[in-house]
Design a protein around this motif. Structure first.
Motif, PDB file in Angstrom:
ATOM      1  N   ALA A   1      35.690  17.971  -5.879  1.00 38.82           N
ATOM      2  CA  ALA A   1      34.290  18.383  -5.721  1.00 38.82           C
ATOM      3  C   ALA A   1      33.738  17.869  -4.397  1.00 38.82           C
ATOM      4  N   PRO A   2      32.784  18.579  -3.810  1.00 38.48           N
ATOM      5  CA  PRO A   2      32.186  18.129  -2.545  1.00 38.48           C
ATOM      6  C   PRO A   2      31.102  17.073  -2.751  1.00 38.48           C
ATOM      7  N   PHE A   3      30.499  16.667  -1.640  1.00 40.68           N
ATOM      8  CA  PHE A   3      29.302  15.815  -1.551  1.00 40.68           C
ATOM      9  C   PHE A   3      29.571  14.313  -1.463  1.00 40.68           C
ATOM     10  N   GLY A   4      30.839  13.887  -1.533  1.00 41.02           N
ATOM     11  CA  GLY A   4      31.193  12.510  -1.210  1.00 41.02           C
ATOM     12  C   GLY A   4      30.330  11.453  -1.877  1.00 41.02           C
ATOM     13  N   LEU A   5      29.687  10.633  -1.025  1.00 39.38           N
ATOM     14  CA  LEU A   5      28.884   9.499  -1.480  1.00 39.38           C
ATOM     15  C   LEU A   5      27.779   9.913  -2.443  1.00 39.38           C
ATOM     16  N   ILE A   6      27.225  11.115  -2.258  1.00 36.71           N
ATOM     17  CA  ILE A   6      26.123  11.546  -3.126  1.00 36.71           C
ATOM     18  C   ILE A   6      26.614  11.698  -4.562  1.00 36.71           C
TER      19      ILE A   6
ATOM     20  N   GLY B   1      28.768   7.727  -5.070  1.00 34.43           N
ATOM     21  CA  GLY B   1      28.297   6.441  -4.577  1.00 34.43           C
ATOM     22  C   GLY B   1      26.843   6.146  -4.881  1.00 34.43           C
ATOM     23  N   VAL B   2      26.126   7.137  -5.416  1.00 33.43           N
ATOM     24  CA  VAL B   2      24.701   6.957  -5.722  1.00 33.43           C
ATOM     25  C   VAL B   2      24.554   6.744  -7.226  1.00 33.43           C
ATOM     26  N   ALA B   3      23.743   5.765  -7.608  1.00 36.51           N
ATOM     27  CA  ALA B   3      23.569   5.473  -9.041  1.00 36.51           C
ATOM     28  C   ALA B   3      23.039   6.700  -9.779  1.00 36.51           C
ATOM     29  N   PRO B   4      23.478   6.905 -11.028  1.00 38.94           N
ATOM     30  CA  PRO B   4      23.105   8.128 -11.760  1.00 38.94           C
ATOM     31  C   PRO B   4      21.608   8.232 -12.048  1.00 38.94           C
ATOM     32  N   ASP B   5      20.889   7.097 -12.025  1.00 41.07           N
ATOM     33  CA  ASP B   5      19.447   7.144 -12.303  1.00 41.07           C
ATOM     34  C   ASP B   5      18.635   7.315 -11.028  1.00 41.07           C
ATOM     35  N   HIS B   6      19.267   7.878  -9.980  1.00 39.08           N
ATOM     36  CA  HIS B   6      18.570   8.188  -8.729  1.00 39.08           C
ATOM     37  C   HIS B   6      18.564   9.688  -8.463  1.00 39.08           C
ATOM     38  N   PRO B   7      17.945  10.476  -9.328  1.00 38.59           N
ATOM     39  CA  PRO B   7      17.965  11.930  -9.120  1.00 38.59           C
ATOM     40  C   PRO B   7      17.295  12.342  -7.808  1.00 38.59           C
ATOM     41  N   ARG B   8      16.342  11.514  -7.329  1.00 39.61           N
ATOM     42  CA  ARG B   8      15.650  11.837  -6.076  1.00 39.61           C
ATOM     43  C   ARG B   8      16.643  11.911  -4.921  1.00 39.61           C
ATOM     44  N   ILE B   9      17.562  10.927  -4.852  1.00 40.79           N
ATOM     45  CA  ILE B   9      18.552  10.928  -3.775  1.00 40.79           C
ATOM     46  C   ILE B   9      19.551  12.061  -4.008  1.00 40.79           C
ATOM     47  N   LYS B  10      19.882  12.299  -5.266  1.00 35.89           N
ATOM     48  CA  LYS B  10      20.809  13.392  -5.549  1.00 35.89           C
ATOM     49  C   LYS B  10      20.191  14.740  -5.166  1.00 35.89           C
ATOM     50  N   GLY B  11      18.870  14.785  -5.041  1.00 36.98           N
ATOM     51  CA  GLY B  11      18.190  15.994  -4.584  1.00 36.98           C
ATOM     52  C   GLY B  11      18.623  16.410  -3.190  1.00 36.98           C
ATOM     53  N   ILE B  12      19.188  15.465  -2.434  1.00 30.83           N
ATOM     54  CA  ILE B  12      19.724  15.788  -1.105  1.00 30.83           C
ATOM     55  C   ILE B  12      20.808  16.858  -1.230  1.00 30.83           C
ATOM     56  N   ILE B  13      21.484  16.888  -2.382  1.00 30.88           N
ATOM     57  CA  ILE B  13      22.538  17.891  -2.604  1.00 30.88           C
ATOM     58  C   ILE B  13      21.990  19.305  -2.390  1.00 30.88           C
ATOM     59  N   THR B  14      20.732  19.530  -2.765  1.00 26.94           N
ATOM     60  CA  THR B  14      20.128  20.863  -2.597  1.00 26.94           C
ATOM     61  C   THR B  14      20.181  21.294  -1.138  1.00 26.94           C
ATOM     62  N   ALA B  15      19.820  20.368  -0.244  1.00 25.75           N
ATOM     63  CA  ALA B  15      19.844  20.686   1.192  1.00 25.75           C
ATOM     64  C   ALA B  15      21.276  20.890   1.685  1.00 25.75           C
ATOM     65  N   LEU B  16      22.205  20.049   1.200  1.00 28.54           N
ATOM     66  CA  LEU B  16      23.607  20.181   1.611  1.00 28.54           C
ATOM     67  C   LEU B  16      24.191  21.499   1.098  1.00 28.54           C
ATOM     68  N   HIS B  17      23.773  21.883  -0.102  1.00 25.37           N
ATOM     69  CA  HIS B  17      24.204  23.140  -0.725  1.00 25.37           C
ATOM     70  C   HIS B  17      23.910  24.333   0.190  1.00 25.37           C
ATOM     71  N   GLN B  18      22.709  24.321   0.767  1.00 25.76           N
ATOM     72  CA  GLN B  18      22.296  25.452   1.611  1.00 25.76           C
ATOM     73  C   GLN B  18      23.207  25.599   2.830  1.00 25.76           C
ATOM     74  N   VAL B  19      23.724  24.462   3.323  1.00 26.98           N
ATOM     75  CA  VAL B  19      24.648  24.515   4.470  1.00 26.98           C
ATOM     76  C   VAL B  19      25.984  25.098   4.021  1.00 26.98           C
ATOM     77  N   LEU B  20      26.521  24.575   2.923  1.00 28.12           N
ATOM     78  CA  LEU B  20      27.845  25.024   2.466  1.00 28.12           C
ATOM     79  C   LEU B  20      27.836  26.475   1.981  1.00 28.12           C
ATOM     80  N   ASP B  21      26.661  26.999   1.684  1.00 26.11           N
ATOM     81  CA  ASP B  21      26.549  28.406   1.288  1.00 26.11           C
ATOM     82  C   ASP B  21      26.773  29.373   2.452  1.00 26.11           C
ATOM     83  N   LYS B  22      26.749  28.869   3.684  1.00 25.21           N
ATOM     84  CA  LYS B  22      26.849  29.743   4.857  1.00 25.21           C
ATOM     85  C   LYS B  22      28.258  30.367   4.948  1.00 25.21           C
ATOM     86  N   PRO B  23      28.334  31.635   5.311  1.00 22.38           N
ATOM     87  CA  PRO B  23      29.631  32.329   5.306  1.00 22.38           C
ATOM     88  C   PRO B  23      30.621  31.804   6.351  1.00 22.38           C
TER      89      PRO B  23
END
Length: 454
Positions: free
Chosen positions: A44-49, A52-74
């Motif tokens: 699976a992608p996203f490495g440290l996110i 490496g990020v504690a499961p009770d930190h959904p705010r930081i995991k929200g960064i995945i949304t921004a990373l997702h938009q990049v990986l969606d590019k053709p």
């Protein structure tokens, strides 16, 4: 017509994805275009996110949304479950790509030279984080028998470890923790967590929000000794020049002067206590010895010759992460990084290793917050593009994208794709749905590969 610039990025954490984003936003992306393949050793992608990020930190995991938009590019392809150095090497990558960017981060614990550090019951924070984050390559169980636990370090990882140890399993159940982690935490006997820093409140490396979150749990009583609130000239200068440090110090001051509450689990934040020995009996941790320190005027500390012994049954060191050495690349053993200039990998001869670049923690060590790697990525990509425009990149023998697929097929390497991540994502969300949870993380590598349709 000229072909697109072909770039491989090794590592799909924030550093690697920020580098891909910088390439996509460059002038070269418009003409002649860029074609990016990201190689990731996890399925699976996203490495440290993700790991490496504690499961009770959904705010930081929200960064995945921004990373997702990049990986969606053709222009981007993901090759997961492909390990650099084992499945694919530097010479292979050079045969397919004009440039290679390494963004492999840091996952191991930095060593701490302390008598007794190797006793049973002494752990590295990174290993514990990998366990509670459901990393496929670590054991499925974790010993949580100690009622009193020490955490060494005053950074955000130390806070994560202390918070997860101090919370109840049911508090963490709404997060994405897998079943084995929930069962392990249900058996956790810790009632007292002691976090130790050898310097003072102004030198703590916590971020203010992470620190304040400690106090949000209905089960955790955060305790600070008023005697640990002390500042010298250097500390005052730090607070004046650093808003974050000032906010942290204010929070600690407020906790030091309040009356103790009755929440069941106690979390002590100790300052001016320098660990000198982990104490053991019959090969097991039974305590921690610290030396009381005092400020020297500059914000640093010196020993006072006064020692304290703490009754603890486990010790977690959270003194920093360390990157793994990458095959075929130069290495600075002291910093645990690849030597570079502006992201260009530098050889001992002082010359740039052609077409080879680094960004993120493998470049500058595990420091700073996740967003700080963006500036790194921009600089590295700018220098790669400068080398491209000035014909300093090596020309790959087989730049066609399908050559990579053929290479992996020929070696019988099972890899996951970006479409595969969507399948894994859906499978994890489906696991969480019956329990009213957003997702439950799939842990076993084989299960991840199967869910991804590798």
């Amino acid at each position: 017509m000229p072909r697109p610039l072909r770039v491989a990025i090794v590592g799909s954490g924030p550093a690697g994805i920020y580098a891909a984003d910088a390439l996509l936003k460059s002038e070269v992306a418009a003409e002649p275009g860029v074609s990016i393949d990201i190689f990731e050793r996890m399925p699976a992608p996203f490495g440290l996110i993700r790991y490496g990020v504690a499961p009770d930190h959904p705010r930081i995991k929200g960064i995945i949304t921004a990373l997702h938009q990049v990986l969606d590019k053709p222009q981007i392809r993901l090759f997961g479950n492909v390990d650099y150095g084992t499945d694919i090497g530097l010479d292979d990558l050079r045969a397919f790509y004009d440039g290679v960017i390494f963004a492999t981060g840091a996952t191991a614990d930095r060593a701490l030279s302390l008598p007794g550090i190797d006793l049973d019951g002494s752990y590295g924070a990174a290993d514990f984080v990998s366990w509670y984050d459901g990393h496929p390559d670590v054991p499925r169980t974790w010993p949580l028998e100690a009622e009193k636990v020490a955490v060494l370090g005053v950074g955000n990882v130390a806070l994560d470890v202390a918070r997860v140890l101090a919370k109840t399993a049911d508090e963490l159940l709404p997060t994405e923790i897998p079943a084995n982690v929930y069962e392990g935490l249900k058996a956790n006997r810790a009632k007292e967590i002691h976090v130790f820093g050898r310097r003072g409140p102004a030198q703590a490396k916590f971020s203010p929000m992470e620190l304040r979150e400690l106090d949000h749990s209905p089960n955790i009583e955060v305790i600070v000794d008023p005697e640990d609130i002390d500042y010298d000239e250097g500390s005052i200068t730090t607070r004046r020049g650093n808003k974050q440090a000032d906010m942290v110090a204010k929070t600690l001051e407020n906790w030091a002067i309040r009356d103790a509450g009755d929440r069941p689990h106690k979390l002590f934040l100790h300052f001016f206590e320098s660990p000198v020995e982990v104490l053991g009996e019959d090969g097991k941790v039974v305590g921690l010895r610290t030396e009381r320190t005092e400020l020297d005027g500059t914000g640093n500390v010196k020993g006072t010759g006064t020692f304290n012994t703490w009754d603890v049954g486990a010790v977690y060191r959270a003194v920093g992460y360390l990157s793994d050495k990458l095959p075929k690349l130069p290495w600075d053993i002291d910093s645990g990084t690849v030597p570079d200039e502006g992201g260009r990998v530098m050889q001992e001869s002082g010359e740039h290793l052609p077409s080879t670049y680094v960004t993120g923690w493998i470049r500058r060590g595990p420091i700073g917050l996740i967003g700080h790697t963006k500036g790194d990525a921009n600089e590295t990509v700018a220098n790669l593009l400068d080398d491209y425009r000035n014909d300093r990149l090596q020309t790959p023998a087989t730049p066609a994208p399908e050559a990579v697929d053929a290479f992996l097929a020929e070696r019988d390497i099972r890899f996951t794709t970006w479409d595969g991540w969507y399948k894994l994502d859906a499978a994890e969300k489906a696991l969480g749905e019956p329990e009213g949870r957003e997702r439950v993380k799939i842990v076993e590598r084989e299960d991840m590969l199967r869910a991804s349709g590798a």
